[in-house]
Design a protein around this motif. Structure first.
Motif, mmCIF file in Angstrom:
data_model
loop_
_atom_site.group_PDB
_atom_site.id
_atom_site.type_symbol
_atom_site.label_atom_id
_atom_site.label_comp_id
_atom_site.label_asym_id
_atom_site.label_seq_id
_atom_site.Cartn_x
_atom_site.Cartn_y
_atom_site.Cartn_z
ATOM 1 N N ARG A 17 0.688 -1.342 -0.068
ATOM 2 C CA ARG A 17 -0.122 -0.010 -0.032
ATOM 3 C C ARG A 17 0.906 1.223 -0.139
ATOM 4 N NH1 ARG A 17 -3.241 -2.606 -1.724
ATOM 5 N NH2 ARG A 17 -5.098 -2.997 -1.001
ATOM 6 N N GLY A 18 0.251 2.308 -0.314
ATOM 7 C CA GLY A 18 1.022 3.658 -0.075
ATOM 8 C C GLY A 18 2.066 3.786 -1.189
ATOM 9 N N TYR A 19 2.934 4.765 -0.927
ATOM 10 C CA TYR A 19 4.297 4.873 -1.726
ATOM 11 C C TYR A 19 5.128 3.837 -1.827
ATOM 12 C CZ TYR A 19 8.544 6.549 -3.042
ATOM 13 O OH TYR A 19 10.021 6.729 -3.932
ATOM 14 N N ALA A 20 5.251 2.625 -0.848
ATOM 15 C CA ALA A 20 5.927 1.616 -0.849
ATOM 16 C C ALA A 20 5.424 0.609 -2.011
ATOM 17 C CB ALA A 20 6.383 0.961 0.454
ATOM 18 N N GLY A 21 4.070 0.547 -1.792
ATOM 19 C CA GLY A 21 3.194 -0.315 -2.787
ATOM 20 C C GLY A 21 3.462 0.347 -4.288
ATOM 21 N N TYR A 22 3.284 1.530 -4.344
ATOM 22 C CA TYR A 22 3.457 2.100 -5.963
ATOM 23 C C TYR A 22 4.855 1.611 -6.255
ATOM 24 C CZ TYR A 22 4.152 6.397 -8.558
ATOM 25 O OH TYR A 22 4.800 7.081 -9.818
ATOM 26 N N ILE A 23 5.780 2.025 -5.516
ATOM 27 C CA ILE A 23 7.289 1.674 -6.015
ATOM 28 C C ILE A 23 7.338 -0.015 -6.508
ATOM 29 C CG2 ILE A 23 9.665 1.385 -5.360
ATOM 30 C CD1 ILE A 23 8.981 4.226 -6.090
ATOM 31 N N ALA A 24 6.772 -0.914 -5.645
ATOM 32 C CA ALA A 24 6.773 -2.238 -5.775
ATOM 33 C C ALA A 24 6.163 -2.642 -6.890
ATOM 34 C CB ALA A 24 6.165 -2.871 -4.586
ATOM 35 N N ALA A 25 4.947 -2.188 -7.260
ATOM 36 C CA ALA A 25 4.229 -2.173 -8.270
ATOM 37 C C ALA A 25 4.646 -1.697 -9.629
ATOM 38 C CB ALA A 25 2.715 -1.540 -8.193
ATOM 39 N N LEU A 26 5.459 -0.838 -9.684
ATOM 40 C CA LEU A 26 6.176 -0.273 -11.000
ATOM 41 C C LEU A 26 7.416 -1.224 -10.922
ATOM 42 C CD1 LEU A 26 6.521 3.471 -10.121
ATOM 43 C CD2 LEU A 26 5.275 2.410 -12.008
ATOM 44 N N GLU A 27 8.021 -1.652 -10.134
ATOM 45 C CA GLU A 27 9.095 -2.770 -10.224
ATOM 46 C C GLU A 27 8.506 -4.044 -10.723
ATOM 47 O OE1 GLU A 27 12.271 -1.054 -6.659
ATOM 48 O OE2 GLU A 27 10.653 -2.839 -6.363
ATOM 49 N N ASN A 28 7.515 -4.589 -10.301
ATOM 50 C CA ASN A 28 7.056 -5.657 -10.503
ATOM 51 C C ASN A 28 6.444 -5.698 -12.101
ATOM 52 O OD1 ASN A 28 7.303 -7.177 -8.303
ATOM 53 N ND2 ASN A 28 5.086 -6.175 -7.534
ATOM 54 N N ARG A 29 5.869 -4.328 -12.688
ATOM 55 C CA ARG A 29 5.461 -4.716 -14.076
ATOM 56 C C ARG A 29 6.481 -4.426 -15.049
ATOM 57 N NH1 ARG A 29 1.378 -6.731 -15.341
ATOM 58 N NH2 ARG A 29 1.462 -5.765 -17.104
ATOM 59 N N ARG A 30 7.774 -3.645 -14.518
ATOM 60 C CA ARG A 30 8.709 -3.617 -15.498
ATOM 61 C C ARG A 30 9.518 -5.099 -15.553
ATOM 62 N NH1 ARG A 30 11.951 1.445 -15.379
ATOM 63 N NH2 ARG A 30 13.669 0.217 -15.535
ATOM 64 N N ARG A 31 9.433 -6.020 -14.436
ATOM 65 C CA ARG A 31 9.907 -7.258 -14.545
ATOM 66 C C ARG A 31 9.110 -8.043 -15.774
ATOM 67 N NH1 ARG A 31 11.577 -6.564 -8.856
ATOM 68 N NH2 ARG A 31 9.641 -7.224 -8.578
ATOM 69 N N TYR A 32 7.419 -7.733 -15.543
ATOM 70 C CA TYR A 32 6.777 -8.502 -16.434
ATOM 71 C C TYR A 32 7.203 -8.102 -17.867
ATOM 72 C CZ TYR A 32 2.164 -9.911 -18.377
ATOM 73 O OH TYR A 32 1.087 -10.372 -19.245
ATOM 74 N N PHE A 33 7.419 -6.863 -18.090
ATOM 75 C CA PHE A 33 7.871 -6.199 -19.370
ATOM 76 C C PHE A 33 9.040 -7.193 -19.893
ATOM 77 C CE2 PHE A 33 4.479 -3.420 -19.325
ATOM 78 C CZ PHE A 33 4.244 -2.944 -20.754
ATOM 79 N N VAL A 34 10.014 -7.187 -18.926
ATOM 80 C CA VAL A 34 11.251 -7.800 -19.429
ATOM 81 C C VAL A 34 11.130 -9.337 -19.738
ATOM 82 C CG1 VAL A 34 13.415 -8.608 -18.611
ATOM 83 C CG2 VAL A 34 12.888 -6.296 -17.870
ATOM 84 N N ASP A 35 10.198 -9.876 -19.032
ATOM 85 C CA ASP A 35 9.891 -11.386 -19.203
ATOM 86 C C ASP A 35 9.097 -11.674 -20.431
ATOM 87 O OD1 ASP A 35 10.867 -11.953 -16.890
ATOM 88 O OD2 ASP A 35 8.960 -12.092 -15.585
ATOM 89 N N HIS A 36 8.639 -10.491 -21.062
ATOM 90 C CA HIS A 36 8.111 -10.455 -22.321
ATOM 91 C C HIS A 36 8.710 -9.781 -23.373
ATOM 92 C CE1 HIS A 36 4.514 -11.772 -19.916
ATOM 93 N NE2 HIS A 36 3.807 -12.252 -20.841
#
Length: 466
Positions: A220-239
Motif C-alpha cells: 500500500r501507499g508509496y512503498a506499494g506504488y514503487i513495488a508495483a512499478l518494479e513488478n510491472r517492469r519485470r513483467y515487461f522484461v519477461d515479455h
C-alpha cells in the motif's frame, strides 16, 4: 505522368559530384540492411491480427499530426481532416491533395512522396494525379491480399520493431507474435509509465490506484506504488522488453529520501500537491526509474522538451497528438546531474537522451555522452527527424562524441507504412555526412565504410542490447 522525385537514386545525396560518388558507395553498403526500430508507436495488435489497413485518408492523413498540423495552419479546420461520422474519407483526401504543395521541402512531404512511390507504386508525383485517381489507386492497393501488416513487415525488411505500451498492458499481442511459428520478426514491448509518474496527468490518481491494486502484491501507499512499478517492469522484461521510455516535460531528476517521497505521494493522491510538488515528485520518479533500470537492465530513454496540447480548444475537441505540441528550450547539464551522480558510471546502465532543442546537442548532450559511459545520444527526434536537422545533429555532436556514442536511427512513428522511408532517409543522410568527411580527408574511405555499418546496424543493437 511526371516521375516522382522519390524515384531519383541520388535523393538527399550531396550536390557536389565527387562527394556524391563517395556517398553512393557508402549508401550501397547499408541500403539493404534490415531495419532495426527500437522506439516507435505502431500497435502490436495490428501486426498480430494482421489487420487490413483502412482507407487512404484514415491511414495517411487523419492520424498523422505531421500532416494535419500544416494543413490546419493553412486555414483548414481540424474537423475537416478527420475521417469519420462527420467527414467522408474521400473528401478528407481531396483536402489533403489540394494542400499537397504546402509540403514541398518538408520532411513529411519527403516521407509521403517516398511511400507513394515505393510502397503504393503510384509511379507519379501526387501533384500529377487527381485526388480521386490517387485515392482509388491507393484504395486498390489496400485491399490486395498481400498488402497486410505481416507481409509488409517482411517486405520492409524489418528485423526488430519496438512498440510503446502502458505499464498495465497484458502484452497479449506481443506474446502471440513471439509464439507464432509463421512470424519471423521481433515485436518488442516498451515500458512507458508517464501517466503513472506525472501527477499533473488528469487520470494519475486513478492510474496509481489501479497500478497498486493490480501489481503491488498487497503493498500500500508509496512503498506499494514503487513495488508495483518494479513488478510491472519485470513483467515487461519477461515479455521481451529492452527499454523503458519516458516522455517528460523536462529532464529534471531529484533524489529524495523515502519519507520525503512518501509525503509528496500522499499530497498528490489527496489533490493537495502544488505545481512545485508535482514537478519534484516527477523528477524524483525519474531518478527511481534510473535506479530500476540499473537493477533490471531496461535501457532508459528520455524524450523531454515538448509543450503538450498547446492549443486548449483543439485538445478539448480532438484530444492529444493532433499537431499542437510545441518544443521549448531545456537544460540537461544541471537537470540530469542528480541521476548521473549515482548511476552515470553504473555497469551496463544505458541512458539515451533525446531533445527537441537543437542548442543542447553540442553544448550539453555531446559532452555528457563524451564522458559518462551510460549516456548515449538519441537520434534527432520529431521536428528534428528531417534531412537538414539530421545533418546539423551529426555536425554538432561528432567532433566531441564521435560516432560510437549515438543510438542509431529512431523512427518514433505511428505510421507503419512510413518506416522504410524514414530509415532510408537516415541512411542517405549518414552517407552524405561521412562522404563529406572523406572528401575533406578527415576520415579515410575504408574507415567511413566501417562507420556507416556501425551507425546503421551496430549502434542500435549495442545501445538497446539487441
Amino acid at each position: 505522368m511526371s516521375q516522382s522525385l522519390a524515384a531519383h537514386p541520388d535523393r538527399l545525396l550531396p550536390a557536389d559530384p565527387g562527394t556524391r560518388s563517395i556517398a553512393r558507395s557508402l549508401l550501397e553498403r547499408v541500403q539493404d540492411l534490415p531495419i532495426i526500430s527500437p522506439h516507435g508507436h505502431v500497435d502490436a495488435a495490428v501486426i498480430e491480427q494482421n489487420t487490413p489497413f483502412p482507407d487512404p485518408a484514415a491511414l495517411l492523413v487523419s492520424p498523422d499530426h505531421y500532416v494535419t498540423r500544416l494543413i490546419h495552419a493553412d486555414g483548414v479546420s481540424m474537423d475537416q481532416l478527420h475521417a469519420g461520422e462527420s467527414q467522408d474519407s474521400r473528401e478528407v483526401w481531396r483536402r489533403f491533395v489540394e494542400a499537397w504543395p504546402l509540403f514541398e521541402g518538408t520532411a513529411s512531404g519527403y516521407w509521403l512522396r517516398t511511400q507513394f512511390e515505393q510502397v503504393f507504386k503510384l509511379g507519379a508525383d501526387l501533384s500529377g494525379m487527381s485526388a480521386d485517381a490517387s485515392y482509388d489507386a491507393i484504395s486498390a492497393k489496400l485491399v490486395e491480399p498481400d498488402f497486410r501488416p505481416r507481409q509488409l513487415f517482411k517486405d520492409f525488411n524489418i528485423e526488430v520493431l519496438a512498440t510503446t505500451d502502458d505499464p498495465l498492458d497484458n502484452l497479449a499481442s506481443h506474446k502471440a507474435l513471439t509464439e507464432d511459428p509463421t512470424f519471423n520478426g521481433r515485436v518488442l514491448p516498451t515500458f512507458r509509465p508517464d501517466a503513472y509518474l506525472n501527477v499533473a496527468h488528469p487520470t494519475w490518481v486513478a492510474n496509481v490506484e489501479r497500478l497498486i491494486e493490480t501489481a503491488a502484491d498487497g503493498g500500500r501507499g508509496y512503498a506499494g506504488y514503487i513495488a508495483a512499478l518494479e513488478n510491472r517492469r519485470r513483467y515487461f522484461v519477461d515479455h521481451g522488453a529492452v527499454s523503458a521510455d519516458h516522455g517528460v516535460r523536462t529532464p529534471a531528476t531529484l533524489k529524495l529520501d523515502a519519507a520525503e517521497a512518501e509525503a509528496l505521494f500522499e499530497k498528490a493522491r489527496s489533490g493537495e500537491a502544488t505545481a512545485a510538488d508535482r514537478d519534484a515528485f516527477e523528477a524524483h520518479m525519474m531518478y527511481q526509474m534510473a535506479r530500476m533500470s540499473v537493477d533490471d537492465g531496461l535501457v532508459m530513454t528520455i524524450h523531454p522538451g515538448s509543450y503538450r496540447n498547446h492549443h486548449g480548444p483543439t485538445f478539448e475537441s480532438f484530444g492529444a497528438d493532433t499537431g499542437h505540441d510545441i518544443p521549448f528550450a531545456i537544460n540537461y547539464t544541471e537537470a540530469i546531474r542528480p541521476l548521473l551522480q549515482d548511476f552515470g558510471t553504473a555497469k551496463d546502465f544505458h541512458l539515451v537522451l533525446f531533445t527537441l532543442d537543437e542548442t543542447v546537442f553540442s553544448r550539453e548532450l555531446a559532452p555528457l555522452a563524451g564522458f559518462y559511459p551510460s549516456v548515449y545520444l538519441g537520434a534527432p527526434w520529431w521536428f528534428l527527424d528531417a534531412p537538414d536537422a539530421m545533418l546539423r545533429f551529426r555536425s554538432a555532436v561528432t567532433e566531441t562524441a564521435g560516432f560510437s556514442r549515438s543510438s542509431g536511427f529512431i523512427d518514433d512513428t505511428r505510421a507503419f507504412c512510413s518506416i522504410p522511408a524514414r530509415h532510408d532517409a537516415s541512411r542517405r543522410i549518414e552517407a552524405s555526412f561521412l562522404a563529406r568527411l572523406v572528401a575533406e580527408h578527415r576520415v579515410s574511405e575504408d574507415r567511413a565504410h566501417e562507420l556507416i555499418l556501425d551507425i546503421v546496424d551496430g549502434s542500435p543493437r549495442r545501445v538497446f542490447k539487441l
